[in-house]
Scaffold this motif. Structure first.
Motif, PDB file in Angstrom:
ATOM      1  N   ARG A  42      14.041   8.367  -3.114  1.00 46.13           N
ATOM      2  CA  ARG A  42      13.395   7.054  -2.945  1.00 46.13           C
ATOM      3  C   ARG A  42      14.165   6.179  -1.976  1.00 46.13           C
ATOM      4  N   ARG A  91       0.850  -1.196   0.000  1.00 46.06           N
ATOM      5  CA  ARG A  91       0.000   0.000   0.000  1.00 46.06           C
ATOM      6  C   ARG A  91       0.878   1.234   0.000  1.00 46.06           C
ATOM      7  N   PRO A  92       0.524   2.237  -0.777  1.00 46.43           N
ATOM      8  CA  PRO A  92       1.335   3.455  -0.761  1.00 46.43           C
ATOM      9  C   PRO A  92       1.309   4.100   0.615  1.00 46.43           C
ATOM     10  N   GLY A  93       2.472   4.543   1.064  1.00 43.46           N
ATOM     11  CA  GLY A  93       2.545   5.265   2.328  1.00 43.46           C
ATOM     12  C   GLY A  93       2.491   4.386   3.554  1.00 43.46           C
ATOM     13  N   GLN A  94       2.692   3.093   3.406  1.00 41.22           N
ATOM     14  CA  GLN A  94       2.669   2.205   4.578  1.00 41.22           C
ATOM     15  C   GLN A  94       3.968   1.413   4.596  1.00 41.22           C
ATOM     16  N   SER A 140      -2.539   3.139  -7.716  1.00 39.60           N
ATOM     17  CA  SER A 140      -1.707   2.603  -6.632  1.00 39.60           C
ATOM     18  C   SER A 140      -0.758   3.651  -6.071  1.00 39.60           C
ATOM     19  N   PHE A 141      -0.868   4.881  -6.561  1.00 40.85           N
ATOM     20  CA  PHE A 141       0.019   5.955  -6.104  1.00 40.85           C
ATOM     21  C   PHE A 141      -0.507   6.624  -4.835  1.00 40.85           C
ATOM     22  N   ARG A 157       9.794   8.963   4.098  1.00 38.39           N
ATOM     23  CA  ARG A 157       9.919   7.668   3.448  1.00 38.39           C
ATOM     24  C   ARG A 157       8.564   7.245   2.836  1.00 38.39           C
ATOM     25  N   ASP A 158       7.505   7.460   3.612  1.00 37.87           N
ATOM     26  CA  ASP A 158       6.182   7.055   3.146  1.00 37.87           C
ATOM     27  C   ASP A 158       5.672   7.953   2.027  1.00 37.87           C
ATOM     28  N   GLU A 159       6.081   9.210   2.043  1.00 30.19           N
ATOM     29  CA  GLU A 159       5.502  10.163   1.105  1.00 30.19           C
ATOM     30  C   GLU A 159       6.362  10.408  -0.130  1.00 30.19           C
ATOM     31  N   SER A 160       7.577   9.878  -0.138  1.00 29.86           N
ATOM     32  CA  SER A 160       8.406  10.007  -1.344  1.00 29.86           C
ATOM     33  C   SER A 160       7.654   9.377  -2.519  1.00 29.86           C
ATOM     34  N   CYS A 161       7.676  10.042  -3.659  1.00 28.32           N
ATOM     35  CA  CYS A 161       6.959   9.469  -4.798  1.00 28.32           C
ATOM     36  C   CYS A 161       7.721   8.294  -5.389  1.00 28.32           C
ATOM     37  N   GLY A 162       9.028   8.235  -5.135  1.00 23.85           N
ATOM     38  CA  GLY A 162       9.810   7.105  -5.612  1.00 23.85           C
ATOM     39  C   GLY A 162      10.451   7.305  -6.961  1.00 23.85           C
ATOM     40  N   GLY A 219       2.621   1.913  -7.463  1.00 26.33           N
ATOM     41  CA  GLY A 219       3.033   2.080  -6.077  1.00 26.33           C
ATOM     42  C   GLY A 219       3.773   3.397  -5.878  1.00 26.33           C
ATOM     43  N   ARG A 220       4.359   3.549  -4.703  1.00 24.22           N
ATOM     44  CA  ARG A 220       4.965   4.829  -4.379  1.00 24.22           C
ATOM     45  C   ARG A 220       6.203   4.614  -3.514  1.00 24.22           C
ATOM     46  N   GLY A 221       7.127   5.555  -3.561  1.00 25.86           N
ATOM     47  CA  GLY A 221       8.294   5.528  -2.703  1.00 25.86           C
ATOM     48  C   GLY A 221       9.146   4.299  -2.961  1.00 25.86           C
ATOM     49  N   ARG A 251       0.508   9.992 -12.556  1.00 21.99           N
ATOM     50  CA  ARG A 251       1.008   9.815 -11.199  1.00 21.99           C
ATOM     51  C   ARG A 251       1.524  11.156 -10.694  1.00 21.99           C
TER      52      ARG A 251
END
Lengths: 329, 651
Positions: B584, A159-162, B77-78, B573-578, A216-218, B421
């Motif tokens: 990332r 999950r994004p942000g987890q 999923s973003f 870490r959680d909010e980085s878009c990657g 996904g993210r990050g 995204r």
């Protein structure tokens, strides 16, 4: 049949045709790189200018046949008056620009980018990256042991942000499994540095298929089909253009992958032969990579004006018939 | 592109939800680009309807908008508020960010976990689930939670302060209501649910509660004098409330009430000045952007206005997600017409016919009030083909974010609106030349826009007389944490940190604070010896600080700073878009290193780990694409350098 490369034939006589107007003269922009003056065409990037001076600038996500996405940040340079470093692959030059490509800041950032990548993915099949790592003295263990970040396969469900935790003293690393869901190529995302090249090749820059995208993210950002379905369930047409642009061996033709796993892949024993694809009338140039008298891979030259390095499923993978003659070869 | 679909079928509810997605007209945008701009609203529609984005729903979306499934999945999923995995129809997002952590969010999380099982995986028979959430922008009344109920209108609602029994009560009401109405059935809107849930605590939330006028108490009587908007009696201090002057006095649901309190006078004066006059006035006012970058607003608007490319766009950045920041929420909830009017002036001055407000998805009440205000303005001819009879056209679309801090970065925000995204773009080119839909765009923070009304209404000279020479006007400070009266405080620039804390009733324990985090997670810590730090753009810059979003998080003398640093690191870490490597991976390594240091278990030695931290900070600051990565090490760096956290091992 394999046709040996021929010298370029003489241009044939053509019927008279209207004169093509000369291209407009391009405006030159002059700038200074590492204390040297250089003039390049307007619209060139800093990377172009560096190369015209013979300055070897590392790149990972940049490829000659793709639009620069400037995400790897290994090509960063220092530009006077700019607060942050600047990605040379995509920043156009401007008049009077003063660029430093080898300052302390640049070297630190490049080393860190490499160390961050090496701490999170398996780069053993990324020859360029390993060469840069040596140049910038980047260590692979700078952040502790690479430790699987979650269970195999869990990344597709992240999950994004987890974020999840890894044991203390360890560096979270991308975890597989290796995806083998078709006969033509293998996806080993433990090697993926997320350079976006495959996404570009599959989508806007070459194939226009859009079978894969970044999801996904990050740290959980990943190359994925919709809902991570297998390639045969996706829109993939197996052109293999993603494989051709992958800089780290995360995407690999199944034949090469199995030879590498078996330890029989040996580039020192390989020769490259240029030919033209026999399947249709487009006339795509092919390079056949031959080891021990067997074709082990087909590619197309990136500088070919016909293909820009791209092929279709037939040209890229349809060579087995050559070596499946009755009685074998 | 060949469409290759997944052969999953949507439900009737999902079809209906997509049917209801409003087709848009955006000047200069058509075909695939226009369809693509509906991706985010369509994903919202699906997620709101059934609680997650099902394969069938996603497929239907792809077919209608002619977009490849892999691409749509990449977008879906973003965002943190969307789920591409099955979820029950009720999802609770519990804030455990730096401020709420000091207000008991951990207890709340534990109780919720006991009732609803582990995050995201409800046990059999439990029709609700929960997640930890980054800052929900309710720091003046935490701990906060957001409850999303599939099929309800509004789709989610805030609970602050949330206590376990009340929150679980609200969850039970939502679950049983969904069961009574069938999974598909409507769930009563907040007006009915809230009292049952016990989530509206009198006092603290008066001004921004849904009822108007507030039943009793401070809201109606509060003097604007430097008082916290929404709480308690006014504190001593200069009466400077200008930007928030109407908050608490105006009926946010009534255009007439707004006009009766001076609303739309600024637009009339703007039209009298003409577009060039507005731009000149802004430049003379020396108004600087309040979103964090402090860019001169006049210069930005003038740059857009003179761009030959058409159309132009204006965007209000209301994706207020910086931990500890809630001023824009207060403005939108308490005085929504002000933003509508300000954006109209922006459109007039820059030659834009369309404006967007991008509101973070965690602000359901602000979104509803804004949409209502826009509807009323439209009905009264103050938006549309001939605004107020002044002979220019302007309209506003509201876009809901979906849980992504990075979308507050202006170019990521454009990508989000366009249906991509929310990844920031490389700059240059800057938005004033290549912005939303690649057109010249003026993007401003909500507070900045509200300041424009002051500039126009007061006149540039009078406006510039407020504050300091370089920082004109007033600033909204979001004071939270260990103070007696957390809230939004409007102060002239040049006020000191200590004065702001005083206005907020002083520290809650009466002792000197251990530290103050200025500017939110992307900001920097200052220690108790620096409380006389003046708050203006120039003094902050001089001290190596930034006012950032105007957040001022006060940590009491016994605060656990290492834990706060670890939480901030997890936030990034959680909010980085990657997208880029420095951010990332750098944010992950920074989080791991800080966790180790906080546990007193460094990899080699603490000294070696601190060197590594420095190097990560350098590459993130120097080589990240956008401000998120560039600022991700700022708080930790300042805590190490100024407060000596981790000096001599763990603290």
């Amino acid at each position: 049949m394999i046709v040996e490369a021929q010298p370029a034939p003489q241009p044939p006589l053509r019927p008279p045709h209207p004169r093509i107007p000369e291209p407009p003269r391009r405006v030159q922009v002059s700038l200074q790189i590492d204390g040297r003056h250089v003039a390049v065409d307007e619209g060139s990037t800093i990377l172009d200018a560096c190369r015209s001076l013979g300055i070897d600038t590392p790149t990972l996500c940049w490829a000659p046949n793709l639009t620069p996405v400037n995400v790897c940040r290994v090509c960063v340079v220092e530009v006077e008056g700019s607060r942050a470093l600047v990605p040379s692959c995509s920043r156009p030059v401007s008049d009077g620009m003063v660029v430093f490509t080898d300052s302390e800041r640049v070297r630190l950032s490049r080393r860190m980018v490499l160390e961050l990548l090496m701490s999170s993915v398996d780069v053993s099949r990324a020859p360029d990256l390993l060469a840069y790592a040596e140049r910038y003295h980047a260590r692979s263990d700078a952040f502790g042991a690479r430790t699987p970040y979650g269970e195999p396969g869990s990344r597709d469900l992240a999950r994004p942000g987890q974020s999840r935790s890894v044991p203390a003293g360890a560096a979270a690393a991308i975890v597989g499994p290796v995806k083998v869901d078709n006969e033509l190529y293998v996806r080993d995302y433990e090697r993926c540095i997320l350079c976006y090249r495959c996404v570009e090749a599959c989508g806007e820059d070459a194939q226009n298929t859009f079978a894969i995208a970044v999801a996904g993210r990050g740290f959980d950002a990943r190359i994925s089909t919709e809902l991570a379905v297998s390639l045969p369930e996706s829109a993939c047409v197996y052109c293999g253009n993603c494989v051709a642009v992958c800089p780290t061996g995360a995407l690999m033709a199944a034949s090469e992958y199995s030879m590498r796993e078996a330890g029989t892949w040996d580039e020192s024993r390989q020769s490259a032969t240029e030919t033209i694809c026999t399947y249709c009338g487009v006339g795509c140039p092919l390079v056949l990579h031959v080891q021990d008298s067997r074709i082990v891979k087909a590619t197309s030259p990136v500088d070919s004006p016909v293909t820009h390095g791209n092929l279709c499923i037939k040209g890229r993978f349809g060579f087995e018939f050559v070596q499946a003659l009755p009685g074998g070869r | 592109m060949d469409m290759h679909l997944m052969k999953a079928q949507p439900s009737d509810i999902e079809r209906a939800a997509l049917d209801a997605v409003e087709a848009l007209e955006i000047p200069g945008v058509s075909g695939a680009e226009l369809r693509r701009s509906l991706v985010l609203p369509a994903l919202h529609a699906l997620n709101d309807a059934v609680g997650w984005i099902t394969p069938g729903g996603l497929e239907e979306l792809c077919e209608r908008l002619d977009i490849a499934p892999a691409v749509a999945y990449g977008v879906a999923s973003f965002y943190g508020l969307f789920s591409t995995q099955p979820l029950p129809g009720v999802a609770v997002h519990v804030c455990d960010d730096v401020v709420c952590a000091t207000l008991g969010s951990e207890t709340l999380c534990q109780e919720i976990e006991e009732a609803l099982g582990p995050e995201g995986s409800p046990p059999d028979g439990v029709a609700a689930t929960w997640f930890r959430s980054p800052c929900l922008g309710q720091c003046d009344r935490g701990p906060a939670a957001l409850v999303a109920v599939a099929g309800s209108d509004p789709p989610c609602r805030s609970h602050a302060p949330a206590e376990p029994a009340g929150l679980l009560g609200a969850v039970r009401v939502a679950v049983s209501s969904r069961e009574t109405h069938g999974v598909a059935g409507p769930v009563p809107a907040r007006r009915e649910v809230a009292p049952v849930a016990g989530s509206v605590i009198p006092g603290a939330a008066e001004l921004t509660s849904e009822a108007w006028p507030p039943a009793a108490g401070p809201a109606g009587t509060a003097s604007p004098a430097a008082g916290p908007a929404g709480t308690g009696p006014p504190a001593a201090g200069p009466p400077v409330a200008r930007i928030i002057a109407r908050v608490g006095r105006v009926d946010p649901g009534s255009l007439d009430s707004y006009r009766a309190q001076g609303g739309y006078a600024a637009l009339r004066r703007a039209v009298w000045l003409g577009p060039g006059g507005v731009l000149a006035e802004l430049e003379r006012s020396r108004l600087l952007g309040r979103g964090g970058a402090a860019f001169p607003t006049g210069a930005k608007w003038a740059a857009v206005a003179r761009e030959p490319a058409r159309p132009h766009f204006v965007v209000a950045n209301a994706d207020e997600s910086e931990p500890g920041t809630f001023k824009d929420r207060l403005l939108m909830e308490g005085d929504p017409f002000a933003l509508v009017e300000a954006l109209t002036i922006a459109g007039y001055a820059t030659g834009s016919e369309l404006g967007f407000v991008y509101v973070r998805g965690e602000y359901p009440l602000a979104t509803a009030r804004l949409e209502d205000a826009i509807g009323q303005a439209r009905a009264r001819g103050l938006l549309g083909g001939d605004v107020g009879g002044h002979g220019f056209a302007f309209d506003i679309h509201v876009r809901r974010g979906a849980g992504a801090y990075v979308c507050g970065e202006e170019t990521a925000l454009f990508n989000s609106i366009e249906g991509f995204r929310g990844e920031p773009r490389n700059k240059p080119p800057y938005p004033t030349t290549v912005g939303l839909f690649d057109k010249p765009t003026a993007v401003n923070n909500v507070e900045t826009l509200c300041n424009v009304l002051q500039v126009i209404a007061l006149g540039a000279e009078a406006y510039a007389d407020i504050g300091t020479q370089t920082s004109s006007g007033t600033r909204l400070f979001c004071v939270s944490g260990a103070v007696s009266r957390p809230g939004v405080y409007e102060e002239p620039f040049g006020v000191t940190v200590a004065e702001v804390i005083d206005h907020a009733g002083g520290t809650s324990d009466g002792q000197a604070p251990r530290a103050v985090l200025l500017g939110g997670a992307a900001g920097a810590f200052i220690g108790p010896e620096d409380l006389d730090q003046r708050l203006s753009f120039e003094s902050a810059r001089h001290a190596g600080l930034s006012l950032g979003s105007g957040a001022l998080i006060v940590f009491g003398h016994d605060a656990d700073l290492p834990s706060a640093l670890v939480r901030i690191a997890r936030f990034f870490r959680d909010e980085s878009c990657g997208q880029c490597v420095p951010c990332r991976v750098g944010t992950v390594r920074q989080h791991e290193l800080l966790e180790r240091l906080a546990q007193g278990a460094p990899l080699g030695s603490s000294e070696a780990d601190l060197v590594r931290l420095d190097e990560i900070a350098a590459v993130m600051r120097d080589a990240s694409i956008c401000g998120l990565g560039q600022a991700a090490a700022s708080a930790a760096g300042s805590a190490l350098a100024r407060l000596g956290v981790f000096d001599g091992g763990s603290t």
